[in-house]
Design a protein around this motif. Structure first.
Motif, short mmCIF file in Angstrom:
data_model
loop_
_atom_site.label_atom_id
_atom_site.label_comp_id
_atom_site.label_asym_id
_atom_site.label_seq_id
_atom_site.Cartn_x
_atom_site.Cartn_y
_atom_site.Cartn_z
N GLU A 1 0.82 -1.22 0.00
CA GLU A 1 0.00 0.00 0.00
C GLU A 1 0.86 1.27 0.00
OE1 GLU A 1 -2.44 -0.39 3.41
OE2 GLU A 1 -3.85 -1.80 2.48
N TRP A 2 1.99 1.20 0.68
CA TRP A 2 2.90 2.34 0.69
C TRP A 2 3.47 2.60 -0.70
CZ3 TRP A 2 7.88 2.67 4.23
CH2 TRP A 2 8.34 4.00 4.21
N ALA A 3 3.86 1.52 -1.38
CA ALA A 3 4.40 1.66 -2.73
C ALA A 3 3.34 2.20 -3.69
CB ALA A 3 4.93 0.32 -3.22
N GLU A 4 2.10 1.72 -3.55
CA GLU A 4 1.03 2.22 -4.42
C GLU A 4 0.73 3.68 -4.13
OE1 GLU A 4 -2.16 -0.42 -3.67
OE2 GLU A 4 -1.39 -2.03 -4.97
N ALA A 5 0.80 4.08 -2.86
CA ALA A 5 0.57 5.48 -2.52
C ALA A 5 1.64 6.38 -3.13
CB ALA A 5 0.53 5.66 -1.00
N MET A 6 2.86 5.89 -3.15
CA MET A 6 3.93 6.66 -3.79
C MET A 6 3.71 6.77 -5.30
SD MET A 6 6.16 7.74 -1.47
CE MET A 6 4.69 8.07 -0.48
N ASP A 7 3.18 5.70 -5.88
CA ASP A 7 2.98 5.68 -7.33
C ASP A 7 1.77 6.51 -7.74
OD1 ASP A 7 3.73 4.65 -9.97
OD2 ASP A 7 1.82 3.57 -9.86
N GLU A 8 0.77 6.64 -6.87
CA GLU A 8 -0.45 7.37 -7.21
C GLU A 8 -0.34 8.88 -7.01
OE1 GLU A 8 -3.34 5.57 -4.75
OE2 GLU A 8 -3.45 3.69 -5.92
N ARG A 9 0.78 9.36 -6.55
CA ARG A 9 0.95 10.80 -6.35
C ARG A 9 0.97 11.54 -7.69
NH1 ARG A 9 6.37 11.32 -3.23
NH2 ARG A 9 6.89 9.83 -4.88
N PRO A 10 0.57 12.80 -7.71
CA PRO A 10 0.65 13.57 -8.96
C PRO A 10 2.10 13.69 -9.45
CG PRO A 10 -0.74 14.69 -7.35
CD PRO A 10 -0.10 13.55 -6.63
N GLU A 11 2.21 13.86 -10.75
CA GLU A 11 3.54 13.87 -11.35
C GLU A 11 4.37 15.05 -10.85
OE1 GLU A 11 6.30 11.85 -13.53
OE2 GLU A 11 4.20 11.29 -13.17
N HIS A 12 3.74 16.19 -10.62
CA HIS A 12 4.52 17.36 -10.18
C HIS A 12 5.05 17.18 -8.76
CE1 HIS A 12 0.49 18.24 -8.54
NE2 HIS A 12 1.12 18.97 -7.63
N ILE A 13 4.35 16.36 -7.96
CA ILE A 13 4.85 16.08 -6.62
C ILE A 13 6.00 15.08 -6.67
CG2 ILE A 13 4.25 15.11 -4.36
CD1 ILE A 13 1.51 16.27 -4.65
N LYS A 14 5.90 14.11 -7.58
CA LYS A 14 6.97 13.12 -7.71
C LYS A 14 8.29 13.78 -8.12
CE LYS A 14 4.07 9.22 -9.12
NZ LYS A 14 3.82 8.23 -10.19
N ARG A 15 8.21 14.81 -8.93
CA ARG A 15 9.43 15.42 -9.48
C ARG A 15 10.11 16.38 -8.50
NH1 ARG A 15 10.76 11.70 -12.77
NH2 ARG A 15 9.12 11.20 -14.30
N THR A 16 9.43 16.73 -7.43
CA THR A 16 10.05 17.63 -6.46
C THR A 16 11.11 16.87 -5.65
OG1 THR A 16 8.35 17.14 -4.81
CG2 THR A 16 7.97 19.02 -6.29
N ASN A 17 11.97 17.63 -5.02
CA ASN A 17 13.03 17.01 -4.21
C ASN A 17 12.44 16.24 -3.03
OD1 ASN A 17 15.65 16.42 -3.40
ND2 ASN A 17 15.75 18.21 -2.08
N GLN A 18 11.41 16.80 -2.40
CA GLN A 18 10.76 16.12 -1.28
C GLN A 18 10.07 14.85 -1.74
OE1 GLN A 18 11.38 17.43 1.61
NE2 GLN A 18 10.28 15.94 2.86
#
Length: 349
Positions: free
Chosen positions: A208-225
């Motif tokens: 579930e943690w991995a899926e939550a990381m994958d379901e985040r918006p693309e602009h959030i994934k690309r940030t340093n945080q």
């Protein structure tokens, strides 16, 4: 008259003899002048010797350069490496780069641009050795820590998650079955049943943690945080592998199994404060000296027999235990974020 002339002649002769006699005393100015003349003479001799030595050195360098050129010409026909007159291997003809290029490459590798008493030729040889080691791949993992490696693998993991087929996902979901809330009575009655329950419960939360990381918006994934959060998830999954292996082989110590069962039980009931207490008991223990020291010198500690195995700090056992215990706390934090408790007092600090 003759006697007077004889007296004058004797006086003149005495004066001439006194003029030829060396002076008994000399003035300070004369001494300084003589000393300066001697120093200038020694300096001229030293300069002449240094010029001669420099000339000999230049001649020897010219001879060594001629030998290197001859050796490099032979190296195209023979595999033996060229050697200088001083015994050090000469750089390859194709690696005669400038000092600026050498400095640039060393800085790119994070290496010092010059070691103590290192010549330009030795610096080029050091750079060449580093590049040869990198080509062979011996030091690809030497300068990387786990978190940096996890950060670099985030994009690969995301691509793998996206490339999974629906059939594989259904298979994973069927394997990670939900058996309800774990029963703590099994710790005393049937500990063997706890191993699969804990295994699938932790696997489900990690998925579930991995899926939550994958379901985040693309602009959030690309940030340093966002990249740091994904790297933390990948790192935790890597740290939990030894624990999953021990759960599959059913060889966990009894006290560790009991504490992890409590963590999973309270996490499923969303009582995260109690789960955190069990985590603290597992990690740092509750003994007076949690590191387990029972002897100091020749004297035995008092109440040594009262320190049982469940009071010892397992986080200090080895590095593997420390890593998966730390990852259990990260799973607790994620579960608290996704499934917040009804009672606010059950939130972890």
């Amino acid at each position: 008259m003759d006697g007077l002339l004889a007296e004058v002649a004797s006086k003149r002769k005495a004066l001439e003899s006194d003029a030829q006699r060396p002076a008994k005393y000399m003035r300070r100015g004369e001494l300084e002048r003589l000393r300066e003349e001697e120093e200038q003479k020694r300096k001229a001799e030293k300069d002449a010797q240094e010029a001669a030595a420099k000339q000999e050195k230049e001649t020897a360098a010219a001879v060594a350069a001629a030998k290197r050129a001859k050796a490099s010409a032979r190296s195209t026909m023979s595999p033996s490496p060229a050697v200088d007159s001083d015994g050090t291997p000469a750089p390859e003809p194709s690696f005669n780069i400038s000092n600026e290029e050498t400095i640039r490459r060393l800085r790119a590798k994070g290496q010092p641009i010059r070691l103590f008493a290192e010549s330009d030729k030795e610096r080029r040889l050091r750079l060449r050795a580093l590049e040869l080691i990198e080509e062979k791949g011996h030091d690809q993992k030497a300068g990387q820590n786990d978190f940096k490696k996890a950060l670099e693998d985030v994009e690969n993991v995301e691509r793998e998650l996206k490339s999974k087929s629906s059939k594989e996902k259904k298979k994973d979901d069927s394997e990670l079955y939900d058996g309800g809330v774990l029963d703590l009575e099994l710790v005393k009655t049937d500990p063997d049943k706890l191993y699969p329950l804990i295994y699938y419960a932790l696997k489900r939360v990690l998925k579930e943690w991995a899926e939550a990381m994958d379901e985040r918006p693309e602009h959030i994934k690309r940030t340093n945080q966002g990249k740091l959060a994904a790297a933390t998830q990948v790192q935790s999954a890597e740290y939990l592998k030894p624990l999953f292996k021990q759960l599959r082989s059913r060889n966990l110590p009894s006290d560790v199994l009991a504490r992890i069962a409590e963590i999973v039980h309270y996490m499923q009931k969303r009582q995260y404060q109690k789960a955190n207490d069990s985590y603290l008991r597992l990690s740092i223990g509750n003994a007076p000296w949690p590191i387990g020291v029972t002897m100091v010198g020749i004297h035995e500690r008092s109440a040594r027999e009262k320190i049982s195995s469940d009071q010892v700090a397992h986080v200090l056992n080895d590095e593997v235990s420390r890593k998966y215990i730390q990852s259990l706390k990260r799973l607790l934090t994620f579960s608290q974020t996704k499934y917040p408790p009804e009672d606010v007092s059950q939130l972890m600090g």
